[in-house]
Design a protein around this motif. Structure first.
Motif, PDB file in Angstrom:
ATOM      1  N   PHE A  35       0.827  -1.429   0.121  1.00 38.72           N
ATOM      2  CA  PHE A  35      -0.060   0.170  -0.068  1.00 38.72           C
ATOM      3  C   PHE A  35       0.890   1.334   0.142  1.00 38.72           C
ATOM      4  O   PHE A  35       2.328   1.219   0.201  1.00 38.72           O
ATOM      5  CB  PHE A  35      -0.913   0.135   1.112  1.00 38.72           C
ATOM      6  N   ASP A  36       0.227   2.471   0.027  1.00 35.18           N
ATOM      7  CA  ASP A  36       1.102   3.841  -0.165  1.00 35.18           C
ATOM      8  C   ASP A  36       2.075   3.918  -0.908  1.00 35.18           C
ATOM      9  O   ASP A  36       3.180   4.229  -1.044  1.00 35.18           O
ATOM     10  CB  ASP A  36       1.702   3.937   1.245  1.00 35.18           C
ATOM     11  N   PHE A  37       1.435   3.363  -2.332  1.00 34.96           N
ATOM     12  CA  PHE A  37       2.361   3.299  -3.444  1.00 34.96           C
ATOM     13  C   PHE A  37       2.752   4.656  -3.724  1.00 34.96           C
ATOM     14  O   PHE A  37       1.809   5.690  -3.891  1.00 34.96           O
ATOM     15  CB  PHE A  37       1.906   2.757  -4.488  1.00 34.96           C
ATOM     16  N   ASN A  38       4.096   5.266  -4.061  1.00 31.92           N
ATOM     17  CA  ASN A  38       4.476   6.617  -4.183  1.00 31.92           C
ATOM     18  C   ASN A  38       4.960   6.639  -5.721  1.00 31.92           C
ATOM     19  O   ASN A  38       6.201   6.106  -5.934  1.00 31.92           O
ATOM     20  CB  ASN A  38       5.450   7.173  -3.330  1.00 31.92           C
ATOM     21  N   PRO A  39       4.331   6.902  -6.827  1.00 33.35           N
ATOM     22  CA  PRO A  39       4.692   6.876  -8.113  1.00 33.35           C
ATOM     23  C   PRO A  39       5.779   7.916  -8.303  1.00 33.35           C
ATOM     24  O   PRO A  39       6.859   7.626  -9.212  1.00 33.35           O
ATOM     25  CB  PRO A  39       3.583   7.473  -9.156  1.00 33.35           C
ATOM     26  N   ARG A  40       6.172   9.070  -7.446  1.00 31.22           N
ATOM     27  CA  ARG A  40       7.102   9.758  -7.827  1.00 31.22           C
ATOM     28  C   ARG A  40       8.665   9.175  -7.261  1.00 31.22           C
ATOM     29  O   ARG A  40       9.714   9.208  -7.837  1.00 31.22           O
ATOM     30  CB  ARG A  40       7.116  11.158  -6.795  1.00 31.22           C
TER      31      ARG A  40
ATOM     32  N   PRO B 233       5.799  -4.624 -13.765  1.00 27.88           N
ATOM     33  CA  PRO B 233       6.124  -3.300 -14.353  1.00 27.88           C
ATOM     34  C   PRO B 233       5.115  -1.968 -14.261  1.00 27.88           C
ATOM     35  O   PRO B 233       5.394  -0.943 -14.614  1.00 27.88           O
ATOM     36  CB  PRO B 233       5.741  -3.804 -15.934  1.00 27.88           C
ATOM     37  N   GLU B 234       3.928  -2.337 -13.683  1.00 31.64           N
ATOM     38  CA  GLU B 234       3.038  -0.993 -13.468  1.00 31.64           C
ATOM     39  C   GLU B 234       3.515  -0.261 -12.272  1.00 31.64           C
ATOM     40  O   GLU B 234       3.586   0.724 -12.460  1.00 31.64           O
ATOM     41  CB  GLU B 234       1.692  -1.628 -13.175  1.00 31.64           C
ATOM     42  N   TRP B 235       3.890  -0.724 -11.249  1.00 31.87           N
ATOM     43  CA  TRP B 235       4.574   0.106 -10.159  1.00 31.87           C
ATOM     44  C   TRP B 235       6.105   0.240 -10.409  1.00 31.87           C
ATOM     45  O   TRP B 235       6.488   1.409  -9.879  1.00 31.87           O
ATOM     46  CB  TRP B 235       4.198  -0.471  -8.707  1.00 31.87           C
ATOM     47  N   GLY B 236       6.836  -0.638 -10.966  1.00 24.99           N
ATOM     48  CA  GLY B 236       8.267  -0.347 -11.179  1.00 24.99           C
ATOM     49  C   GLY B 236       8.958   0.108 -10.148  1.00 24.99           C
ATOM     50  O   GLY B 236       9.571   1.339 -10.078  1.00 24.99           O
TER      51      GLY B 236
END
Length: 170
Positions: free
Chosen positions: A69-74, A109-112
């Motif tokens: 959880f709390d995925f941070n794309p930056r 590949p989506e979250w990388g």
């Protein structure tokens, strides 16, 4: 196939020491249908990912789960937490589950992801051993952060970088 989210609900409602396994505020567990709906919604919105370690014989006996959880794309990072019901602790399931989870998440590949991190109470020795055994680095300590029953414990922050996964710990 079984309704795995209902199993998670059962784990949450029957765990007699819920306060030991989270630093998040403890709220009453929602009714089963409401709980299932809320989890399904978060999965559909891609705000969480849930991984389950299950019996290879029938794929209907779950041993434990990990929630990312709390995925941070930056920053290409995410937090995760894991849970094993009492009857499945101390049997190596945690290590197997976290190892498989790390393999999947660092290849996703989506979250990388560049980094995964987890927190635990300073008195949760099995969790500390598991994270250190998987090569996680102790990044910091939030002093006296957990109030657990009649004591207070520090919160330990661990992380693992993608490039560190699978390399021997120093």
């Amino acid at each position: 196939m079984f309704d795995i989210i209902s199993v998670f609900h059962e784990w949450e409602t029957t765990e007699s020491h819920r306060e030991m396994y989270t630093c998040r505020p403890l709220r009453p567990t929602k009714a089963r249908n409401e709980y299932v709906h809320a989890v399904k919604t978060r999965i559909e919105q891609r705000s969480i990912r849930i991984f389950v370690l299950a019996s290879t014989e029938d794929m209907t006996t779950p041993y434990g789960k990990i929630t990312a959880f709390d995925f941070n794309p930056r920053n290409l990072s995410a937090e995760f937490g894991y849970y094993l019901p009492k009857q499945n602790r101390g049997q190596g399931y945690g290590q197997e589950m976290v190892s498989r989870f790390l393999n999947l998440m660092f290849k996703d590949p989506e979250w990388g992801l560049h980094k995964l991190y987890a927190t635990t109470a300073s008195g949760n020795i099995p969790s500390i051993k598991l994270l250190k055994g998987m090569g996680f680095h102790l990044d910091g300590i939030m002093r006296e952060h957990y109030f657990i029953r009649d004591r207070i414990e520090d919160q330990l922050h661990f992380s693992l970088l993608k490039r560190e996964w699978g390399k021997p710990s120093v």
